[in-house]
Design a protein around this motif. Structure first.
Motif, PDB file in Angstrom:
ATOM      1  N   VAL A   1       0.860  -1.175   0.000  1.00 33.87           N
ATOM      2  CA  VAL A   1       0.000   0.000   0.000  1.00 33.87           C
ATOM      3  C   VAL A   1       0.897   1.225   0.000  1.00 33.87           C
ATOM      4  N   LEU A   2       0.717   2.075  -0.995  1.00 38.58           N
ATOM      5  CA  LEU A   2       1.508   3.298  -1.078  1.00 38.58           C
ATOM      6  C   LEU A   2       0.881   4.358  -0.181  1.00 38.58           C
TER       7      LEU A   2
ATOM      8  N   GLU B   1       1.169   8.443   0.968  1.00 40.84           N
ATOM      9  CA  GLU B   1       1.727   9.776   0.811  1.00 40.84           C
ATOM     10  C   GLU B   1       1.524  10.507   2.135  1.00 40.84           C
TER      11      GLU B   1
ATOM     12  N   SER C   1      -2.556  10.076   2.595  1.00 40.46           N
ATOM     13  CA  SER C   1      -3.358   9.574   1.478  1.00 40.46           C
ATOM     14  C   SER C   1      -2.827   8.194   1.136  1.00 40.46           C
ATOM     15  N   LEU C   2      -3.705   7.320   0.665  1.00 40.69           N
ATOM     16  CA  LEU C   2      -3.330   5.954   0.326  1.00 40.69           C
ATOM     17  C   LEU C   2      -3.559   5.675  -1.150  1.00 40.69           C
ATOM     18  N   ALA C   3      -2.784   4.754  -1.690  1.00 36.58           N
ATOM     19  CA  ALA C   3      -3.058   4.176  -3.005  1.00 36.58           C
ATOM     20  C   ALA C   3      -3.160   2.669  -2.789  1.00 36.58           C
ATOM     21  N   LEU C   4      -4.394   2.201  -2.697  1.00 35.20           N
ATOM     22  CA  LEU C   4      -4.641   0.771  -2.513  1.00 35.20           C
ATOM     23  C   LEU C   4      -4.627   0.077  -3.862  1.00 35.20           C
ATOM     24  N   PRO C   5      -4.188  -1.174  -3.904  1.00 38.10           N
ATOM     25  CA  PRO C   5      -4.289  -1.919  -5.159  1.00 38.10           C
ATOM     26  C   PRO C   5      -5.758  -2.155  -5.513  1.00 38.10           C
TER      27      PRO C   5
ATOM     28  N   ALA D   1     -10.351   1.973  -3.418  1.00 42.60           N
ATOM     29  CA  ALA D   1      -9.015   1.847  -4.010  1.00 42.60           C
ATOM     30  C   ALA D   1      -8.672   3.012  -4.925  1.00 42.60           C
ATOM     31  N   GLY D   2      -9.651   3.625  -5.555  1.00 44.57           N
ATOM     32  CA  GLY D   2      -9.375   4.721  -6.471  1.00 44.57           C
ATOM     33  C   GLY D   2      -9.246   6.086  -5.816  1.00 44.57           C
ATOM     34  N   TYR D   3      -9.543   6.200  -4.521  1.00 42.93           N
ATOM     35  CA  TYR D   3      -9.490   7.489  -3.830  1.00 42.93           C
ATOM     36  C   TYR D   3      -8.052   7.856  -3.511  1.00 42.93           C
ATOM     37  N   ARG D   4      -7.664   9.080  -3.813  1.00 40.44           N
ATOM     38  CA  ARG D   4      -6.293   9.532  -3.563  1.00 40.44           C
ATOM     39  C   ARG D   4      -6.210  10.754  -2.664  1.00 40.44           C
TER      40      ARG D   4
END
Length: 148
Positions: free
Chosen positions: A7-8, A10, A52-56, A86-89
């Protein structure tokens, strides 16, 4: 053994701690308040987390209340669990509610305010029918299984 995914994250506020699991085997990791605020008795506040997250694809982050805050101070989350798709940034922000009938609650920047559990998502193909198949429960809803 639990499954691991990448999980990325920021960090919008690098002075706040990096989220981490407190103990091996924990399902949720704590997130922190980016601001100071006071939540009056019976009121709610939108508290930013500084991340903020970048979920797969195929995963969701579910935001849950912290049990200690709920028990000791009556602080919970209005829309629990909160859903981070998953698409929320954008920045993860938590709608906290003070259920204490008398006391306000002060949140300090860096306080742990919620926890996040990451789960796989199953999506559905919707098939319209004229009538649903029967079941033992049928339309029995609230209180249908007894009063105790």
């Amino acid at each position: 053994m639990s499954k691991k995914i990448q999980v990325l994250i920021e960090r919008l506020d690098p002075d706040l701690p990096m989220p981490k699991y407190a103990k091996a085997g924990d399902a949720g990791f704590d997130i922190y308040a980016r601001i100071d605020c006071v939540i009056e008795s019976g009121q709610r506040a939108l508290v930013p987390s500084g991340i903020s997250l970048a979920l797969p694809p195929g995963y969701v982050a579910l935001v849950h209340p912290r049990s200690g805050l709920a028990l000791k101070n009556g602080i919970t989350i209005v829309n629990t669990p909160g859903t981070v798709d998953a698409g929320y940034r954008g920045e993860i922000q938590i709608i906290l509610l003070n259920t204490d009938l008398e006391n306000s609650f002060e949140i300090k920047r860096g306080d742990r305010i919620a926890q996040i559990v990451i789960q796989e998502v199953i999506t559905a193909d919707f098939v319209e029918v004229k009538t649903l198949p029967g079941s033992t429960r049928a339309a029995g809803g609230f209180g249908s299984t007894g009063s105790k």
